[in-house]
Design a protein around this motif. Structure first.
Motif, PDB file in Angstrom:
ATOM      1  N   GLY A 308       0.928  -1.111   0.119  1.00  0.00           N
ATOM      2  CA  GLY A 308      -0.042  -0.104   0.032  1.00  0.00           C
ATOM      3  C   GLY A 308       0.646   1.354   0.086  1.00  0.00           C
ATOM      4  O   GLY A 308       2.322   1.339  -0.065  1.00  0.00           O
ATOM      5  N   SER A 309       0.210   2.408  -0.045  1.00  0.00           N
ATOM      6  CA  SER A 309       0.915   3.767  -0.241  1.00  0.00           C
ATOM      7  C   SER A 309       0.565   4.846   0.866  1.00  0.00           C
ATOM      8  O   SER A 309       1.294   5.561   1.115  1.00  0.00           O
ATOM      9  CB  SER A 309       0.570   4.249  -1.416  1.00  0.00           C
ATOM     10  N   ALA A 310      -0.431   4.623   1.508  1.00  0.00           N
ATOM     11  CA  ALA A 310      -0.927   5.752   2.455  1.00  0.00           C
ATOM     12  C   ALA A 310      -0.979   7.252   2.056  1.00  0.00           C
ATOM     13  O   ALA A 310      -1.232   7.315   0.752  1.00  0.00           O
ATOM     14  CB  ALA A 310       0.025   5.380   3.710  1.00  0.00           C
ATOM     15  N   GLY A 311      -0.546   8.266   2.966  1.00  0.00           N
ATOM     16  CA  GLY A 311      -1.128   9.542   2.588  1.00  0.00           C
ATOM     17  C   GLY A 311      -0.225  10.366   2.272  1.00  0.00           C
ATOM     18  O   GLY A 311      -0.329  11.524   2.046  1.00  0.00           O
ATOM     19  N   LEU A 312       1.038   9.934   1.999  1.00  0.00           N
ATOM     20  CA  LEU A 312       2.396  10.918   1.462  1.00  0.00           C
ATOM     21  C   LEU A 312       2.784  11.021   0.084  1.00  0.00           C
ATOM     22  O   LEU A 312       2.854   9.856  -0.260  1.00  0.00           O
ATOM     23  CB  LEU A 312       3.357  10.568   2.313  1.00  0.00           C
ATOM     24  N   PHE A 313       2.766  12.052  -0.646  1.00  0.00           N
ATOM     25  CA  PHE A 313       3.242  12.043  -1.932  1.00  0.00           C
ATOM     26  C   PHE A 313       3.804  13.457  -2.339  1.00  0.00           C
ATOM     27  O   PHE A 313       3.671  14.415  -1.067  1.00  0.00           O
ATOM     28  CB  PHE A 313       2.123  11.890  -2.698  1.00  0.00           C
ATOM     29  N   SER A 314       4.465  13.856  -3.607  1.00  0.00           N
ATOM     30  CA  SER A 314       4.605  15.011  -3.767  1.00  0.00           C
ATOM     31  C   SER A 314       4.256  15.207  -5.207  1.00  0.00           C
ATOM     32  O   SER A 314       3.938  14.605  -5.779  1.00  0.00           O
ATOM     33  CB  SER A 314       6.151  15.249  -3.673  1.00  0.00           C
ATOM     34  N   SER A 340       7.215  16.875   9.136  1.00  0.00           N
ATOM     35  CA  SER A 340       6.716  15.773   9.765  1.00  0.00           C
ATOM     36  C   SER A 340       5.353  15.315   8.981  1.00  0.00           C
ATOM     37  O   SER A 340       5.001  15.931   7.920  1.00  0.00           O
ATOM     38  CB  SER A 340       6.534  15.658  11.213  1.00  0.00           C
ATOM     39  N   TRP A 341       4.771  14.432   9.448  1.00  0.00           N
ATOM     40  CA  TRP A 341       3.799  13.640   8.615  1.00  0.00           C
ATOM     41  C   TRP A 341       3.229  12.496   9.536  1.00  0.00           C
ATOM     42  O   TRP A 341       3.512  12.153  10.532  1.00  0.00           O
ATOM     43  CB  TRP A 341       4.000  13.285   7.528  1.00  0.00           C
ATOM     44  N   GLY A 342       2.037  11.812   9.107  1.00  0.00           N
ATOM     45  CA  GLY A 342       1.704  10.519  10.025  1.00  0.00           C
ATOM     46  C   GLY A 342       0.521  10.790  11.066  1.00  0.00           C
ATOM     47  O   GLY A 342       0.055   9.875  11.400  1.00  0.00           O
ATOM     48  N   GLY A 343       0.272  12.218  11.284  1.00  0.00           N
ATOM     49  CA  GLY A 343      -0.716  12.329  12.056  1.00  0.00           C
ATOM     50  C   GLY A 343      -2.059  12.393  11.622  1.00  0.00           C
ATOM     51  O   GLY A 343      -2.456  12.111  10.445  1.00  0.00           O
ATOM     52  N   PHE A 344      -3.079  13.323  12.341  1.00  0.00           N
ATOM     53  CA  PHE A 344      -4.672  13.437  11.745  1.00  0.00           C
ATOM     54  C   PHE A 344      -4.615  14.571  10.812  1.00  0.00           C
ATOM     55  O   PHE A 344      -5.517  14.260  10.066  1.00  0.00           O
ATOM     56  CB  PHE A 344      -5.533  13.553  13.037  1.00  0.00           C
ATOM     57  N   GLU A 345      -3.541  15.455  10.659  1.00  0.00           N
ATOM     58  CA  GLU A 345      -3.614  16.487  10.087  1.00  0.00           C
ATOM     59  C   GLU A 345      -2.876  16.538   8.877  1.00  0.00           C
ATOM     60  O   GLU A 345      -1.886  16.318   8.797  1.00  0.00           O
ATOM     61  CB  GLU A 345      -3.454  17.841  11.183  1.00  0.00           C
ATOM     62  N   SER A 346      -3.638  17.461   7.733  1.00  0.00           N
ATOM     63  CA  SER A 346      -2.895  17.463   6.488  1.00  0.00           C
ATOM     64  C   SER A 346      -1.614  18.318   6.606  1.00  0.00           C
ATOM     65  O   SER A 346      -1.954  19.692   7.308  1.00  0.00           O
ATOM     66  CB  SER A 346      -4.063  17.769   5.382  1.00  0.00           C
ATOM     67  N   LEU A 347      -0.697  18.220   5.791  1.00  0.00           N
ATOM     68  CA  LEU A 347       0.446  19.058   5.689  1.00  0.00           C
ATOM     69  C   LEU A 347       1.174  19.220   4.594  1.00  0.00           C
ATOM     70  O   LEU A 347       0.836  18.449   3.445  1.00  0.00           O
ATOM     71  CB  LEU A 347       1.322  18.525   6.688  1.00  0.00           C
ATOM     72  N   TYR A 368       0.807  15.668   2.655  1.00  0.00           N
ATOM     73  CA  TYR A 368       0.322  14.794   3.420  1.00  0.00           C
ATOM     74  C   TYR A 368      -1.055  14.669   3.903  1.00  0.00           C
ATOM     75  O   TYR A 368      -1.599  15.988   4.081  1.00  0.00           O
ATOM     76  CB  TYR A 368       1.130  14.643   4.919  1.00  0.00           C
ATOM     77  N   CYS A 369      -1.820  13.576   3.435  1.00  0.00           N
ATOM     78  CA  CYS A 369      -3.298  13.760   3.377  1.00  0.00           C
ATOM     79  C   CYS A 369      -3.707  13.149   4.834  1.00  0.00           C
ATOM     80  O   CYS A 369      -3.362  12.011   4.995  1.00  0.00           O
ATOM     81  CB  CYS A 369      -4.036  13.011   2.379  1.00  0.00           C
ATOM     82  N   GLY A 370      -4.070  14.003   5.813  1.00  0.00           N
ATOM     83  CA  GLY A 370      -4.721  13.350   6.863  1.00  0.00           C
ATOM     84  C   GLY A 370      -5.923  12.811   6.999  1.00  0.00           C
ATOM     85  O   GLY A 370      -6.190  12.159   5.917  1.00  0.00           O
ATOM     86  N   LEU A 371      -6.774  12.880   8.000  1.00  0.00           N
ATOM     87  CA  LEU A 371      -7.906  12.376   8.041  1.00  0.00           C
ATOM     88  C   LEU A 371      -9.251  13.060   8.042  1.00  0.00           C
ATOM     89  O   LEU A 371     -10.291  12.866   8.270  1.00  0.00           O
ATOM     90  CB  LEU A 371      -8.012  11.746   9.503  1.00  0.00           C
ATOM     91  N   GLU A 372      -9.162  14.308   7.433  1.00  0.00           N
ATOM     92  CA  GLU A 372      -9.958  15.329   7.142  1.00  0.00           C
ATOM     93  C   GLU A 372     -10.952  14.516   5.744  1.00  0.00           C
ATOM     94  O   GLU A 372     -10.556  13.683   5.239  1.00  0.00           O
ATOM     95  CB  GLU A 372      -9.506  16.790   6.630  1.00  0.00           C
ATOM     96  N   SER A 373     -11.912  15.484   5.641  1.00  0.00           N
ATOM     97  CA  SER A 373     -12.989  14.799   4.552  1.00  0.00           C
ATOM     98  C   SER A 373     -12.083  15.487   2.941  1.00  0.00           C
ATOM     99  O   SER A 373     -11.765  16.396   2.985  1.00  0.00           O
ATOM    100  CB  SER A 373     -14.157  15.639   4.428  1.00  0.00           C
ATOM    101  N   PRO A 374     -12.131  14.392   2.277  1.00  0.00           N
ATOM    102  CA  PRO A 374     -11.364  14.481   1.023  1.00  0.00           C
ATOM    103  C   PRO A 374     -11.645  15.709   0.122  1.00  0.00           C
ATOM    104  O   PRO A 374     -10.716  16.294  -0.218  1.00  0.00           O
ATOM    105  CB  PRO A 374     -11.478  13.154   0.143  1.00  0.00           C
TER     106      PRO A 374
END
Ligand SMILES: Cc1ncc(COP(=O)(O)O)c(C=O)c1O
Length: 393
Positions: A308-314, A340-347, A368-374
């Motif tokens: 898988g790939s999770a929430g991080l890209f550029s 940083s990254w990996g938490g609940f908040e998008s960065l 970094y995509c957190g857990l907010e609404s897409p």
């Protein structure tokens, strides 16, 4: 409980290494104690001389019952004989490297690794007589060709920071093992859920547990996963001398974060995939670096060694100027500007990258995509890209 060997990953996350807590507590206590006392001087002397990873605990710089639970759980997840939890990911990386090199050692290092790791090789390690050759790493031959008779260590980060380039882990570890070279990998991006480098032959695996493992942006932590023998050696030297111990409370926060790891990761992944799909079609966007893309340049290797790939890209803007990057970042509201990254908040973080294969440095924007609404995240990015078009109009 079933035999620990047969437990599924979700059960490991909830229960493994947490049996028999005092008073039947379902959440293990925080043993907020710097030292542990002994009734008998022989037991005390044995604990000090053996310096064991688990009980008997004698001093929390070396081991602590709360920390031990997290270490055993992460070791189980990574398929490692042992794990040592450290105060930060950089602490874990530094200890892993120091446990292998000596003055005169040569190392082969992926050039797009996390920047402070590169700087560690270029400064402190160079001062101590350890040399490094930085390589692209996407093609295993670039690693093989850089190896010298005095090469003791190959440092991998797959996917690598900011550009998310992969290394062929099996090919490189097979080569290294034949020559007695130790391999170290940073598995922070994938977590044990999406990549298992130890099963692919890596000797030492490190994490910034600050990221997905803890998952709530409220703690720094690092983990080293490797053989019991290597951890025992590190407890006597690197862990003992370099310090950087994790406290019981930060370790407990990692334990709490781990409970939801398998729920959080797929959510980050699906959000990032939606955001990437939208970004790719945007006229102001030049290209997206994301491992999950069907046209990702190392797609075959991704499918072979990752789950898988999770929430991080550029990505890069078509207008690659610093002014455009600044306009984009300034217009964002939900994506917070921060490391940083990996938490609940998008960065968001803009980085001027200059890997070996680019003739000039270029601005790359890491998201970094957190857990907010897409949909909210996409609206935020639309605002940022609109600001770029206004600035260059
Ligand atoms: C890929 C990677 N490895 C290691 C680290 C270092 O971890 P820590 O910040 O916990 O020291 C980071 C931090 O951002 C990272 O992104």
């Amino acid at each position: 409980m079933d035999s620990p060997e047969s437990l599924g990953i979700d059960t490991v996350l909830q229960h493994y290494a947490e049996e028999n807590q005092p008073f039947g507590a379902v959440v293990p206590p925080i043993y907020q104690s710097s030292l542990f006392s002994f009734e008998d001087i022989d037991d005390f002397a044995a604990a000090l001389s053996e310096s064991p990873p688990g009980p008997p605990f004698f001093y929390s710089r070396i081991g602590n019952p709360t920390v031990d639970i997290v270490e055993r759980k992460i070791a189980k997840l990574e398929g490692a004989e042992a794990c040592k939890l450290i105060g930060t990911g950089m602490g874990a990386i530094t200890m892993a490297i120091f446990s292998v090199v000596k003055s005169g050692s040569h190392c082969v290092v992926v050039d797009t690794c996390y920047k402070p790791v590169r700087q560690l090789f270029e400064t402190m390690l160079a001062r101590l007589g350890v040399t490094a050759t930085f390589v692209d790493g996407r093609c295993p031959e670039t690693v093989f060709e850089a190896v010298r008779p005095e090469t003791d260590l190959i440092y991998l980060e797959s996917p690598s920071s900011i550009l998310f380039r992969l290394q062929d882990i099996e090919a490189i570890t097979a080569f290294a093992r034949q020559r007695g070279i130790v391999t170290v990998i940073d598995n922070t991006y994938s977590t044990p859920l999406y990549q298992s480098p130890l099963a692919m032959g890596v000797d030492i695996l490190v994490h910034s547990a600050t990221k997905y493992l803890a998952g709530h942006s409220d703690v720094t932590a690092g983990a080293i996963c490797t053989s019991a023998e290597r951890v025992a050696g590190m407890l006597k030297e690197e862990v003992n001398f370099l310090g950087s111990a994790i406290g019981p409370f930060p370790a407990w926060l990692v334990l709490r974060g781990l409970r939801t790891l398998s729920l959080r990761l797929p959510r980050h992944e699906s959000t990032a995939n939606s955001v990437v799909g939208w970004l790719q079609d945007h006229p102001r966007v030049k290209g997206v670096n994301h491992t999950s893309l069907a046209d990702f340049e190392q797609r075959e290797l991704f499918l072979k060694q990752m789950k898988g790939s999770a929430g991080l890209f550029s990505f890069e803007l078509k207008d690659g100027s610093e002014a455009a990057v600044r306009s984009f970042v300034r217009a964002l509201r939900l994506f917070k500007l921060g490391v940083s990254w990996g938490g609940f908040e998008s960065l968001v973080v803009p980085v001027l990258m200059h890997p070996l294969d680019w003739p000039e440095p270029r601005w790359v924007i890491r998201l970094y995509c957190g857990l907010e609404s897409p949909d909210d995240l996409i609206r935020d990015l639309a605002r940022g890209l609109e600001a770029v078009s206004n600035a260059s109009a």
